[in-house]
Design a protein around this motif. Structure first.
Motif, PDB file in Angstrom:
ATOM      1  N   LYS A  30       0.908  -1.357  -0.055  1.00 11.43           N
ATOM      2  CA  LYS A  30       0.112   0.150   0.070  1.00 11.43           C
ATOM      3  C   LYS A  30       1.023   1.430   0.026  1.00 11.43           C
ATOM      4  O   LYS A  30       0.623   2.153  -0.593  1.00 11.43           O
ATOM      5  CB  LYS A  30      -0.838   0.047   1.182  1.00 11.43           C
ATOM      6  N   MET A  31       2.119   1.299   0.674  1.00 11.40           N
ATOM      7  CA  MET A  31       2.899   2.562   0.966  1.00 11.40           C
ATOM      8  C   MET A  31       3.559   2.792  -0.687  1.00 11.40           C
ATOM      9  O   MET A  31       3.633   3.711  -1.020  1.00 11.40           O
ATOM     10  CB  MET A  31       3.989   2.130   1.933  1.00 11.40           C
ATOM     11  N   GLN A  33       2.235   1.769  -3.345  1.00  8.10           N
ATOM     12  CA  GLN A  33       1.129   2.329  -4.342  1.00  8.10           C
ATOM     13  C   GLN A  33       1.134   3.915  -4.287  1.00  8.10           C
ATOM     14  O   GLN A  33       0.987   4.493  -5.067  1.00  8.10           O
ATOM     15  CB  GLN A  33       0.035   1.643  -4.201  1.00  8.10           C
ATOM     16  N   LYS A  34       1.321   4.496  -3.175  1.00 11.18           N
ATOM     17  CA  LYS A  34       1.349   5.641  -2.837  1.00 11.18           C
ATOM     18  C   LYS A  34       2.432   6.442  -3.475  1.00 11.18           C
ATOM     19  O   LYS A  34       2.187   7.722  -3.793  1.00 11.18           O
ATOM     20  CB  LYS A  34       1.477   6.199  -1.330  1.00 11.18           C
ATOM     21  N   LEU A  35       3.545   5.634  -3.747  1.00  8.59           N
ATOM     22  CA  LEU A  35       4.759   6.336  -4.837  1.00  8.59           C
ATOM     23  C   LEU A  35       4.426   5.778  -5.999  1.00  8.59           C
ATOM     24  O   LEU A  35       5.619   5.941  -6.554  1.00  8.59           O
ATOM     25  CB  LEU A  35       6.098   5.954  -4.121  1.00  8.59           C
ATOM     26  N   ASN A  36       3.255   5.286  -6.368  1.00 13.69           N
ATOM     27  CA  ASN A  36       3.197   5.132  -7.950  1.00 13.69           C
ATOM     28  C   ASN A  36       3.993   3.851  -8.372  1.00 13.69           C
ATOM     29  O   ASN A  36       4.308   3.772  -9.439  1.00 13.69           O
ATOM     30  CB  ASN A  36       3.293   6.095  -9.001  1.00 13.69           C
ATOM     31  N   GLN A  58      -7.796  -0.797   4.094  1.00 11.42           N
ATOM     32  CA  GLN A  58      -6.694  -0.173   4.669  1.00 11.42           C
ATOM     33  C   GLN A  58      -6.182  -0.638   5.952  1.00 11.42           C
ATOM     34  O   GLN A  58      -4.911  -0.474   5.989  1.00 11.42           O
ATOM     35  CB  GLN A  58      -6.987   1.336   4.795  1.00 11.42           C
ATOM     36  N   ASP A  65      -3.753  -4.930  -2.835  1.00  5.35           N
ATOM     37  CA  ASP A  65      -2.335  -4.536  -2.612  1.00  5.35           C
ATOM     38  C   ASP A  65      -1.414  -4.936  -3.615  1.00  5.35           C
ATOM     39  O   ASP A  65      -0.427  -4.423  -3.803  1.00  5.35           O
ATOM     40  CB  ASP A  65      -2.229  -5.340  -1.322  1.00  5.35           C
TER      41      ASP A  65
END
Length: 106
Positions: A30-31, A33-36, A58, A65
């Motif tokens: 998930k983390m 994904q926040k950074l693409n 979440q 995920d």
């Protein structure tokens, strides 16, 4: 952080986690994904039930995920979670008890 800052290709990444570690693999993905960035695969071995029995994706491992999430549920009545979490969920011996493992309640 090191993988992303070094420019690692996560299309080949395969995270594997057991118990709480299965959810940690999901949180790591998930983390990213926040950074693409997208993890290719997560294999979850008996994802933990305590603290993670929630509908909030979440707060636990989820099939979103990674590109592919496979889950093996082998202890759904004690420590493992029963609900399907991945693209494919396996329940050996119905996820109840495994031959040769003994009775942990004794």
């Amino acid at each position: 952080y090191l993988l992303v800052s070094a420019g690692a290709d996560l299309s080949n990444a395969h995270l594997i986690g057991f118990g709480i570690g299965a959810h940690v693999a999901g949180f790591a993905a998930k983390m990213l994904q926040k950074l693409n960035k997208r993890v290719n695969r997560i294999s979850a071995l008996d994802p933990a039930k305590p603290l993670y029995l929630t509908d909030d994706i979440q707060g636990r491992l989820d099939k979103s995920d990674a590109a592919f999430v496979d889950v093996i549920h082998s202890d759904v009545f004690f420590h493992g979670i029963l609900m399907p979490l991945g693209h494919v969920d396996f329940y050996p011996n119905s996820g109840i008890s495994q031959p040769g493992c003994g009775d942990i309640s004794q």
